[in-house]
Design a protein around this motif. Sequence first.
Motif, PDB file in Angstrom:
ATOM      1  N   UNK A  41      92.218  32.862  42.134  1.00 12.62           N
ATOM      2  CA  UNK A  41      93.257  31.864  41.877  1.00 12.62           C
ATOM      3  C   UNK A  41      94.157  31.673  43.096  1.00 12.62           C
ATOM      4  N   UNK A  42      94.421  32.761  43.821  1.00  7.64           N
ATOM      5  CA  UNK A  42      95.250  32.633  45.022  1.00  7.64           C
ATOM      6  C   UNK A  42      94.546  31.799  46.086  1.00  7.64           C
ATOM      7  N   UNK A  43      93.240  32.012  46.237  1.00  9.90           N
ATOM      8  CA  UNK A  43      92.476  31.189  47.182  1.00  9.90           C
ATOM      9  C   UNK A  43      92.499  29.725  46.757  1.00  9.90           C
ATOM     10  N   UNK A  44      92.342  29.503  45.454  1.00 10.49           N
ATOM     11  CA  UNK A  44      92.423  28.137  44.931  1.00 10.49           C
ATOM     12  C   UNK A  44      93.821  27.549  45.140  1.00 10.49           C
ATOM     13  N   UNK A  45      94.861  28.356  44.893  1.00  7.95           N
ATOM     14  CA  UNK A  45      96.224  27.875  45.072  1.00  7.95           C
ATOM     15  C   UNK A  45      96.501  27.463  46.508  1.00  7.95           C
ATOM     16  N   UNK A  46      95.993  28.250  47.467  1.00  6.41           N
ATOM     17  CA  UNK A  46      96.191  27.900  48.875  1.00  6.41           C
ATOM     18  C   UNK A  46      95.510  26.578  49.197  1.00  6.41           C
ATOM     19  N   UNK A  47      94.295  26.419  48.701  1.00  7.01           N
ATOM     20  CA  UNK A  47      93.567  25.162  48.942  1.00  7.01           C
ATOM     21  C   UNK A  47      94.294  23.977  48.294  1.00  7.01           C
ATOM     22  N   UNK A  48      94.750  24.166  47.062  1.00  2.14           N
ATOM     23  CA  UNK A  48      95.407  23.087  46.333  1.00  2.14           C
ATOM     24  C   UNK A  48      96.735  22.696  46.984  1.00  2.14           C
ATOM     25  N   UNK A  49      97.537  23.689  47.371  1.00  4.75           N
ATOM     26  CA  UNK A  49      98.833  23.390  47.971  1.00  4.75           C
ATOM     27  C   UNK A  49      98.659  22.762  49.359  1.00  4.75           C
ATOM     28  N   UNK A  50      97.667  23.224  50.116  1.00  5.98           N
ATOM     29  CA  UNK A  50      97.416  22.605  51.426  1.00  5.98           C
ATOM     30  C   UNK A  50      97.052  21.141  51.261  1.00  5.98           C
ATOM     31  N   UNK A  51      96.244  20.840  50.242  1.00  2.35           N
ATOM     32  CA  UNK A  51      95.849  19.462  49.986  1.00  2.35           C
ATOM     33  C   UNK A  51      97.059  18.617  49.602  1.00  2.35           C
ATOM     34  N   UNK A  52      97.933  19.171  48.754  1.00  2.00           N
ATOM     35  CA  UNK A  52      99.118  18.425  48.356  1.00  2.00           C
ATOM     36  C   UNK A  52     100.087  18.243  49.527  1.00  2.00           C
ATOM     37  N   UNK A  53     100.211  19.267  50.373  1.00  2.00           N
ATOM     38  CA  UNK A  53     101.079  19.150  51.547  1.00  2.00           C
ATOM     39  C   UNK A  53     100.560  18.084  52.503  1.00  2.00           C
ATOM     40  N   UNK A  54      99.236  18.066  52.717  1.00  2.00           N
ATOM     41  CA  UNK A  54      98.641  17.058  53.593  1.00  2.00           C
ATOM     42  C   UNK A  54      98.818  15.656  53.008  1.00  2.00           C
ATOM     43  N   UNK A  55      98.666  15.529  51.682  1.00  2.00           N
ATOM     44  CA  UNK A  55      98.837  14.220  51.048  1.00  2.00           C
ATOM     45  C   UNK A  55     100.279  13.734  51.184  1.00  2.00           C
ATOM     46  N   UNK A  56     101.244  14.652  51.037  1.00  2.00           N
ATOM     47  CA  UNK A  56     102.651  14.277  51.175  1.00  2.00           C
ATOM     48  C   UNK A  56     102.961  13.853  52.610  1.00  2.00           C
ATOM     49  N   UNK A  57     102.361  14.555  53.584  1.00  2.00           N
ATOM     50  CA  UNK A  57     102.579  14.200  55.002  1.00  2.00           C
ATOM     51  C   UNK A  57     101.992  12.831  55.305  1.00  2.00           C
ATOM     52  N   UNK A  58     100.805  12.549  54.737  1.00  2.00           N
ATOM     53  CA  UNK A  58     100.181  11.241  54.943  1.00  2.00           C
ATOM     54  C   UNK A  58     101.021  10.139  54.324  1.00  2.00           C
ATOM     55  N   UNK A  59     101.519  10.388  53.115  1.00  2.00           N
ATOM     56  CA  UNK A  59     102.350   9.387  52.436  1.00  2.00           C
ATOM     57  C   UNK A  59     103.639   9.137  53.204  1.00  2.00           C
ATOM     58  N   UNK A  60     104.159  10.189  53.856  1.00  2.00           N
ATOM     59  CA  UNK A  60     105.414  10.050  54.593  1.00  2.00           C
ATOM     60  C   UNK A  60     105.280   9.237  55.855  1.00  2.00           C
ATOM     61  N   UNK A  61     104.042   9.083  56.371  1.00  2.00           N
ATOM     62  CA  UNK A  61     103.842   8.312  57.585  1.00  2.00           C
ATOM     63  C   UNK A  61     103.681   6.829  57.304  1.00  2.00           C
ATOM     64  N   UNK A  62     103.581   6.476  55.995  1.00  2.00           N
ATOM     65  CA  UNK A  62     103.384   5.064  55.642  1.00  2.00           C
ATOM     66  C   UNK A  62     104.690   4.431  55.175  1.00  2.00           C
TER      67      UNK A  62
END
Length: 213
Positions: free
Chosen positions: A192-213
């Motif tokens: 679950x921790x490995x999954x959590x890291x993957x999931x949070x990284x994906x959400x962080x990247x999505x938020x960064x992408x949204x912030x550039x638009x």
Amino acid sequence: MAALSVSDVLPAALAAIRAASPLEVAGVVTGVACVWLAARNSILNFPIGILNGGLYLVVFWQSRLYSDAGLQLAFVALLVYGWARWLHGGAGAEAAPLPITRTPGPVAGWLAAAGLLYAAGAGFLFAEHTNAALPYWDSSTTAISLAAQLLLSRRHLENWLLWIGVDVAYVGMYWHRELYLTSGLYVVFLGLAAYGYWQWRRELAAAATAGTH
């Protein structure tokens, strides 16, 4: 010692469940729910985590893992803090939710220093003045867990890396103390921790992408 065959795994798991106390079983169930909700970035992980902390306070005290028992009290305090931070800890509007961020360097530095001091100091005290089992191992995993929980409460991505490392250590420690069901639980936590890291990284990247638009 011969390795377990595939046919031995199910009987061994059933024996571990039968040997577990009702409190340990309840701790396993609430523990899985708490970590799964945290990995899914759900604020419901906090009330479930508080219940889990109360259950494992008793389980660890009975197993003479005193540092881990005390850790549950600290976890409950951090869970209350994290609950408030996730609700109202963001910048800007008063009720803004806290975003996922990376851990600032100074925060990582003082957490590492505090963790080393705790692990050495508590390990020595438990070794010299109590009948604690595995005092230094127990105190080290406690220190890492506290740091990881604080980072999770502040919604820093790297909390999952600490959880991955400490979960590996916990698997061995709880197996050694014959808490077989809890040891198996930490194998689940590791995934679950490995999954959590993957999931949070994906959400962080999505938020960064949204912030550039």
